[in-house]
Design a protein around this motif. Sequence first.
Motif, PDB file in Angstrom:
ATOM      1  N   GLN A 183      80.704  17.764-105.165  1.00 63.75           N
ATOM      2  CA  GLN A 183      81.403  17.756-103.956  1.00 63.75           C
ATOM      3  C   GLN A 183      81.401  17.011-103.314  1.00 63.75           C
ATOM      4  O   GLN A 183      80.957  16.481-102.853  1.00 63.75           O
ATOM      5  CB  GLN A 183      80.757  19.254-103.647  1.00 63.75           C
ATOM      6  CG  GLN A 183      80.956  20.640-104.011  1.00 63.75           C
ATOM      7  CD  GLN A 183      82.677  20.833-104.727  1.00 63.75           C
ATOM      8  OE1 GLN A 183      83.072  20.841-104.027  1.00 63.75           O
ATOM      9  NE2 GLN A 183      82.707  21.458-105.722  1.00 63.75           N
ATOM     10  N   GLN A 186      79.356  15.974 -96.779  1.00 67.67           N
ATOM     11  CA  GLN A 186      80.421  16.715 -95.558  1.00 67.67           C
ATOM     12  C   GLN A 186      80.232  15.432 -94.517  1.00 67.67           C
ATOM     13  O   GLN A 186      80.966  16.651 -93.634  1.00 67.67           O
ATOM     14  CB  GLN A 186      78.401  17.040 -94.462  1.00 67.67           C
ATOM     15  CG  GLN A 186      77.388  18.751 -95.789  1.00 67.67           C
ATOM     16  CD  GLN A 186      78.745  19.196 -96.082  1.00 67.67           C
ATOM     17  OE1 GLN A 186      79.574  19.763 -94.433  1.00 67.67           O
ATOM     18  NE2 GLN A 186      78.591  19.820 -97.002  1.00 67.67           N
ATOM     19  N   VAL A 188      83.330  13.673 -92.659  1.00 62.98           N
ATOM     20  CA  VAL A 188      84.565  14.296 -92.849  1.00 62.98           C
ATOM     21  C   VAL A 188      84.954  12.584 -92.930  1.00 62.98           C
ATOM     22  O   VAL A 188      85.998  12.041 -93.486  1.00 62.98           O
ATOM     23  CB  VAL A 188      85.026  14.315 -91.559  1.00 62.98           C
ATOM     24  CG1 VAL A 188      86.708  14.170 -91.163  1.00 62.98           C
ATOM     25  CG2 VAL A 188      84.897  16.195 -91.015  1.00 62.98           C
ATOM     26  N   GLN A 191      84.713  11.891 -96.577  1.00 61.47           N
ATOM     27  CA  GLN A 191      85.941  12.597 -97.306  1.00 61.47           C
ATOM     28  C   GLN A 191      86.992  12.097 -97.485  1.00 61.47           C
ATOM     29  O   GLN A 191      88.450  12.249 -97.980  1.00 61.47           O
ATOM     30  CB  GLN A 191      86.314  13.821 -96.890  1.00 61.47           C
ATOM     31  CG  GLN A 191      84.586  15.297 -97.053  1.00 61.47           C
ATOM     32  CD  GLN A 191      84.588  16.295 -95.978  1.00 61.47           C
ATOM     33  OE1 GLN A 191      85.829  16.521 -95.158  1.00 61.47           O
ATOM     34  NE2 GLN A 191      83.259  16.844 -95.928  1.00 61.47           N
ATOM     35  N   MET A 221      87.856  23.737-105.259  1.00 65.28           N
ATOM     36  CA  MET A 221      87.899  22.810-103.844  1.00 65.28           C
ATOM     37  C   MET A 221      87.829  20.844-103.731  1.00 65.28           C
ATOM     38  O   MET A 221      87.963  21.104-102.224  1.00 65.28           O
ATOM     39  CB  MET A 221      86.594  22.866-104.118  1.00 65.28           C
ATOM     40  CG  MET A 221      85.828  22.223-102.758  1.00 65.28           C
ATOM     41  SD  MET A 221      85.735  23.817-101.136  1.00 65.28           S
ATOM     42  CE  MET A 221      85.316  22.449 -99.386  1.00 65.28           C
ATOM     43  N   GLN A 225      91.233  20.076-100.241  1.00 67.41           N
ATOM     44  CA  GLN A 225      90.540  18.646 -99.169  1.00 67.41           C
ATOM     45  C   GLN A 225      91.867  17.469 -99.474  1.00 67.41           C
ATOM     46  O   GLN A 225      91.402  16.885 -98.630  1.00 67.41           O
ATOM     47  CB  GLN A 225      89.215  18.193 -99.457  1.00 67.41           C
ATOM     48  CG  GLN A 225      88.080  19.633 -99.823  1.00 67.41           C
ATOM     49  CD  GLN A 225      86.680  18.733 -99.112  1.00 67.41           C
ATOM     50  OE1 GLN A 225      86.643  19.084-100.795  1.00 67.41           O
ATOM     51  NE2 GLN A 225      85.657  19.190 -98.487  1.00 67.41           N
ATOM     52  N   ASN A 345      91.019  19.675 -89.593  1.00 65.80           N
ATOM     53  CA  ASN A 345      90.236  19.687 -90.359  1.00 65.80           C
ATOM     54  C   ASN A 345      89.251  20.954 -91.041  1.00 65.80           C
ATOM     55  O   ASN A 345      89.211  20.815 -92.412  1.00 65.80           O
ATOM     56  CB  ASN A 345      89.743  18.737 -90.556  1.00 65.80           C
ATOM     57  CG  ASN A 345      88.713  17.674 -91.907  1.00 65.80           C
ATOM     58  OD1 ASN A 345      89.095  17.295 -92.329  1.00 65.80           O
ATOM     59  ND2 ASN A 345      87.256  17.953 -91.153  1.00 65.80           N
ATOM     60  N   GLN A 346      88.655  20.994 -90.101  1.00 65.04           N
ATOM     61  CA  GLN A 346      87.638  22.319 -90.680  1.00 65.04           C
ATOM     62  C   GLN A 346      88.301  23.013 -91.007  1.00 65.04           C
ATOM     63  O   GLN A 346      88.200  24.121 -92.096  1.00 65.04           O
ATOM     64  CB  GLN A 346      86.926  22.713 -88.966  1.00 65.04           C
ATOM     65  CG  GLN A 346      85.997  22.180 -88.601  1.00 65.04           C
ATOM     66  CD  GLN A 346      85.565  22.299 -87.307  1.00 65.04           C
ATOM     67  OE1 GLN A 346      84.853  23.405 -87.021  1.00 65.04           O
ATOM     68  NE2 GLN A 346      85.879  21.524 -86.488  1.00 65.04           N
ATOM     69  N   GLN A 348      91.533  23.508 -93.063  1.00 64.70           N
ATOM     70  CA  GLN A 348      91.658  22.800 -94.568  1.00 64.70           C
ATOM     71  C   GLN A 348      90.147  23.346 -95.331  1.00 64.70           C
ATOM     72  O   GLN A 348      90.746  23.450 -96.333  1.00 64.70           O
ATOM     73  CB  GLN A 348      92.030  21.968 -94.726  1.00 64.70           C
ATOM     74  CG  GLN A 348      92.402  20.948 -95.841  1.00 64.70           C
ATOM     75  CD  GLN A 348      92.772  19.690 -96.021  1.00 64.70           C
ATOM     76  OE1 GLN A 348      92.691  19.395 -94.865  1.00 64.70           O
ATOM     77  NE2 GLN A 348      93.748  19.500 -96.744  1.00 64.70           N
ATOM     78  N   THR A 349      89.434  22.314 -94.689  1.00 61.12           N
ATOM     79  CA  THR A 349      87.827  22.972 -95.346  1.00 61.12           C
ATOM     80  C   THR A 349      87.427  24.075 -96.376  1.00 61.12           C
ATOM     81  O   THR A 349      86.960  24.665 -96.927  1.00 61.12           O
ATOM     82  CB  THR A 349      86.601  21.609 -94.803  1.00 61.12           C
ATOM     83  OG1 THR A 349      87.249  20.581 -94.911  1.00 61.12           O
ATOM     84  CG2 THR A 349      84.791  22.226 -95.558  1.00 61.12           C
ATOM     85  N   ALA A 352      89.938  25.843 -97.996  1.00 65.63           N
ATOM     86  CA  ALA A 352      89.767  24.898 -99.613  1.00 65.63           C
ATOM     87  C   ALA A 352      88.366  25.896 -99.949  1.00 65.63           C
ATOM     88  O   ALA A 352      88.276  25.984-101.872  1.00 65.63           O
ATOM     89  CB  ALA A 352      89.568  23.699 -99.283  1.00 65.63           C
ATOM     90  N   ARG A 353      87.828  25.894 -99.674  1.00 60.53           N
ATOM     91  CA  ARG A 353      86.446  26.657 -99.851  1.00 60.53           C
ATOM     92  C   ARG A 353      86.584  28.319-100.483  1.00 60.53           C
ATOM     93  O   ARG A 353      86.210  28.628-101.576  1.00 60.53           O
ATOM     94  CB  ARG A 353      85.016  26.779 -98.875  1.00 60.53           C
ATOM     95  CG  ARG A 353      83.657  26.937 -99.555  1.00 60.53           C
ATOM     96  CD  ARG A 353      82.421  26.475 -98.493  1.00 60.53           C
ATOM     97  NE  ARG A 353      82.270  24.637 -98.161  1.00 60.53           N
ATOM     98  CZ  ARG A 353      82.627  24.247 -97.022  1.00 60.53           C
ATOM     99  NH1 ARG A 353      83.089  24.431 -96.425  1.00 60.53           N
ATOM    100  NH2 ARG A 353      82.548  22.668 -97.577  1.00 60.53           N
TER     101      ARG A 353
END
Length: 416
Positions: A183, A186, A188, A191, A221, A225, A345-346, A348-349, A352-353
Amino acid sequence: MTRLAAFVVLLSCAPANAQKDTAAPGYHPERQVANATRMDWIFPNANQSPARVPDGFLDGNYDSKQQTYELYIPEDYDKKKSWPAVVYVSPSSRGNSFPKFSALCRESKAIFIAPQNVGNNVPMPQRIRIVMDALDDARRILNIDPDRTYITGFSGGGRVACAIAYAVPEYFGGVMPLCAGGQLRQEVWLQQRVIDRLRVALVTGETDFNRGEVERLTFTMLEGQGVSVRKRVVPKLGHGIPGTSTLKEAYQWLEEGVESRRRFAKSHPASSLQDSPDRAEWAKLLLEEARQRMRTKETLYSGLMQMKGIYTRWPDLPHAREALGILRRFENDVESGWEEQDVANQRQTLIARARAVDAYGSGPLPKQYVAQRPAMLRAAVQLWQQVIQDGKDVKAVKEAKTRIPKLLEEVKNSGE
């Protein structure tokens, strides 16, 4: 003393690594590292890049010059042009890895680098240090293109490959974990750098016990993202290294992204590192890029997150203090819109999770992972509940309301 005797004395006093600044084309089964790596190997193990090695990161007797690696150099190698490279991380302490990649590297004219003594029994920090020692040694003597450097590994080695590529993507063009997941970090800003630069080619076997993790958890995942990712399930393959045709297919897909990486590097020079900058140089490069990102509304948020990354990674440098000052000026700036982008963004994450954990827990699992299914299903329920609570993504909320009852039923049927 005669001239001959003097010459012999000079030779005997020469450094042991004096002749290791070059290597002939062909296969070298055990090349010795000449110097300690200049590359940042600490950051893949931590959230900072300190000036000194943290206690416990390396064995007390660790010596870069005692490390060895397999090296293949194409027969028509010419130092006047840059070359692609495949870096392989093995799950075994010592291996004869090149035969598995020989056809790929010979046909693609790619340099091959496979460090020794990086097996699953080696602590992660030291494992990563050995990989970076070997890669930097090859980069010192060969003209290696960072936009065409692809790190791969099998099983536990694939996880190491992901840990390195996701922390320092500037050195790579893509990652190819084999029968392994991995993964994103963390942070951003990291990422975003992976999204901007890397391709991720996931490969697993039809009966691989890690198939669910690779195919459903990791792929779902990363795709959610925004990472450029693809998956390949190899028929009749278990937990093993796939054949040449599969490796070539994955390699070619990674190569297809090279022009995009080069275009991005022209406008964002810090995204591709041919050299190995020191801490201050790297912080300066990233600070300049972060300022550039902040000039437009579309990339303001990524620039701010990169500023935060600089401050966290090198807190002792003046560049960090400069980044902190910029962050403080934007802290209460509601008109810039960065807070909305942060929330988006949070979200979207989170979505996805939720989809990834749902797909993993509700799909087929090998017998050694079946006992973990109830916990996975409950975790998916909690994530979907957060999606409903947020309520902003209508499609995801509808999906959550559909999935939660089914997941709860699966938990009940599992006996818990």
